[in-house]
Design a protein around this motif. Structure first.
Motif, PDB file in Angstrom:
ATOM      1  N   ALA A  78     -63.092-110.101   5.497  1.00 24.05           N
ATOM      2  CA  ALA A  78     -61.807-109.976   4.001  1.00 24.05           C
ATOM      3  C   ALA A  78     -63.588-110.449   3.507  1.00 24.05           C
ATOM      4  O   ALA A  78     -63.988-109.439   2.703  1.00 24.05           O
ATOM      5  CB  ALA A  78     -61.528-111.577   3.709  1.00 24.05           C
ATOM      6  N   ALA A  79     -64.424-111.588   3.092  1.00 17.65           N
ATOM      7  CA  ALA A  79     -65.273-111.410   1.529  1.00 17.65           C
ATOM      8  C   ALA A  79     -66.336-112.828   2.058  1.00 17.65           C
ATOM      9  O   ALA A  79     -65.696-113.268   2.968  1.00 17.65           O
ATOM     10  CB  ALA A  79     -64.429-111.417   0.558  1.00 17.65           C
ATOM     11  N   ASP A  80     -67.035-112.684   1.499  1.00 16.69           N
ATOM     12  CA  ASP A  80     -67.917-113.290   1.437  1.00 16.69           C
ATOM     13  C   ASP A  80     -67.536-114.699   0.591  1.00 16.69           C
ATOM     14  O   ASP A  80     -67.085-114.979  -0.519  1.00 16.69           O
ATOM     15  CB  ASP A  80     -69.570-113.581   1.803  1.00 16.69           C
ATOM     16  N   ALA A  81     -68.750-116.107   0.614  1.00 17.26           N
ATOM     17  CA  ALA A  81     -68.113-116.803  -0.847  1.00 17.26           C
ATOM     18  C   ALA A  81     -68.965-118.663   0.042  1.00 17.26           C
ATOM     19  O   ALA A  81     -69.775-118.305   0.439  1.00 17.26           O
ATOM     20  CB  ALA A  81     -67.043-117.901  -0.721  1.00 17.26           C
ATOM     21  N   TYR A  93     -58.843-112.583   7.376  1.00 14.70           N
ATOM     22  CA  TYR A  93     -57.910-112.610   7.804  1.00 14.70           C
ATOM     23  C   TYR A  93     -57.325-112.472   8.526  1.00 14.70           C
ATOM     24  O   TYR A  93     -57.725-111.402   9.015  1.00 14.70           O
ATOM     25  CB  TYR A  93     -58.007-111.893   5.376  1.00 14.70           C
ATOM     26  N   TYR A  94     -56.455-113.286   8.598  1.00 16.98           N
ATOM     27  CA  TYR A  94     -54.985-113.369   9.783  1.00 16.98           C
ATOM     28  C   TYR A  94     -53.780-112.717   9.134  1.00 16.98           C
ATOM     29  O   TYR A  94     -53.528-113.903   8.375  1.00 16.98           O
ATOM     30  CB  TYR A  94     -55.729-113.644  10.783  1.00 16.98           C
ATOM     31  N   GLU A  95     -53.057-112.374  10.016  1.00 18.16           N
ATOM     32  CA  GLU A  95     -51.353-112.366   9.586  1.00 18.16           C
ATOM     33  C   GLU A  95     -51.046-112.209  11.337  1.00 18.16           C
ATOM     34  O   GLU A  95     -50.472-111.276  12.169  1.00 18.16           O
ATOM     35  CB  GLU A  95     -51.026-110.429   9.110  1.00 18.16           C
ATOM     36  N   GLN A  96     -50.287-113.243  11.523  1.00 21.57           N
ATOM     37  CA  GLN A  96     -49.053-113.605  13.001  1.00 21.57           C
ATOM     38  C   GLN A  96     -47.900-113.866  12.657  1.00 21.57           C
ATOM     39  O   GLN A  96     -47.830-114.269  11.462  1.00 21.57           O
ATOM     40  CB  GLN A  96     -50.190-115.386  13.039  1.00 21.57           C
ATOM     41  N   GLU A  97     -47.160-113.266  13.436  1.00 16.48           N
ATOM     42  CA  GLU A  97     -45.824-112.892  12.877  1.00 16.48           C
ATOM     43  C   GLU A  97     -45.196-112.893  15.106  1.00 16.48           C
ATOM     44  O   GLU A  97     -45.936-112.453  15.704  1.00 16.48           O
ATOM     45  CB  GLU A  97     -45.310-111.335  13.043  1.00 16.48           C
ATOM     46  N   VAL A  98     -44.552-113.865  14.441  1.00 15.70           N
ATOM     47  CA  VAL A  98     -44.266-114.580  16.401  1.00 15.70           C
ATOM     48  C   VAL A  98     -42.872-114.098  16.214  1.00 15.70           C
ATOM     49  O   VAL A  98     -41.523-113.879  15.708  1.00 15.70           O
ATOM     50  CB  VAL A  98     -44.750-115.981  16.494  1.00 15.70           C
TER      51      VAL A  98
END
Length: 215
Positions: A78-81, A93-98
């Motif tokens: 994703a990015a830094d901050a 960033y993550y996307e989890q689908e169950v």
């Protein structure tokens, strides 16, 4: 002789450099999290969810409802901050689908970030689920992370606070074996006027690696 020794020493440096740079993605150092980038899918055995049963089900209100499931999780750089001019962070960033094995219906959807603090060697898991509940949990950086959650790390709607309060969240995330991801997690609830430990466990295998670490 000295020149030959110096040349041999210099020849050894590239391998060290490659090892150091293997955690770099898009110019950012993701440390141990770099190996997670890509898409993961459940192994054939899948995972198991133990949740409080709903009214009208065979388990009854608050009884343990056991659901075998399969899932996919995709991690993307994703990015830094920088927090308060001091704490430097990089995030995946993550996307989890169950999905339930019995009918392939999706029953859990989660979006979040794994956030790496290199200086302090901390990883945060910051996520929300579409039940009006969000959690920030943290653990020591590595490829076997034990997350624990402070009270301030949980946010939930007024309805959930009054009817299905989340009081604690713990998780073990283990990706120490190449291309294998395992996790166990427990969400401590107070629902139907009694405590319930909502647990999930799963093993996944990496199926794609679109963003290999690079300089």
């Amino acid at each position: 002789m000295k020149k030959i020794c110096l040349s041999a020493a210099l020849m050894a440096l590239p391998s060290l450099s490659v090892a150091e740079e293997s955690t770099i993605i898009n110019g950012l150092d993701f440390g141990p999290l770099a190996g997670l980038v890509g898409t993961w899918k459940s192994v054939d055995s899948g995972g198991v969810d133990v949740a409080p049963g709903q009214e009208g089900t065979k388990q009854g209100k608050g009884g343990p409802s056991v659901k075998p499931f399969y899932e996919t999780i995709t991690f993307t750089a994703a990015a830094d901050a920088t927090n308060a001019s001091d704490q430097y962070l990089v995030s995946l960033y993550y996307e989890q689908e169950v999905f339930k094995k019995e009918d392939n219906a999706k029953f859990h959807d989660q979006r979040g970030y794994l956030i790496y603090d290199k200086v302090n060697q901390v990883v945060y898991n910051s996520f929300c689920v579409p039940r009006a509940v969000c959690i920030v949990t943290q653990g020591d950086a590595g490829n076997h992370i034990q997350f624990s959650t402070a009270k301030e790390g949980m946010a939930q709607s007024q309805y959930m606070f009054e009817n299905a309060t989340t009081s604690d969240f713990t998780m073990v995330l283990d990706f120490s074996e190449k291309d294998i991801l395992r996790y166990t997690q427990t969400t401590s609830l107070n629902i139907y006027d009694k405590p319930f430990s909502h647990s999930d466990s799963s093993t996944l295998m990496k199926i794609s690696n679109p963003n290999s670490p690079k300089t």
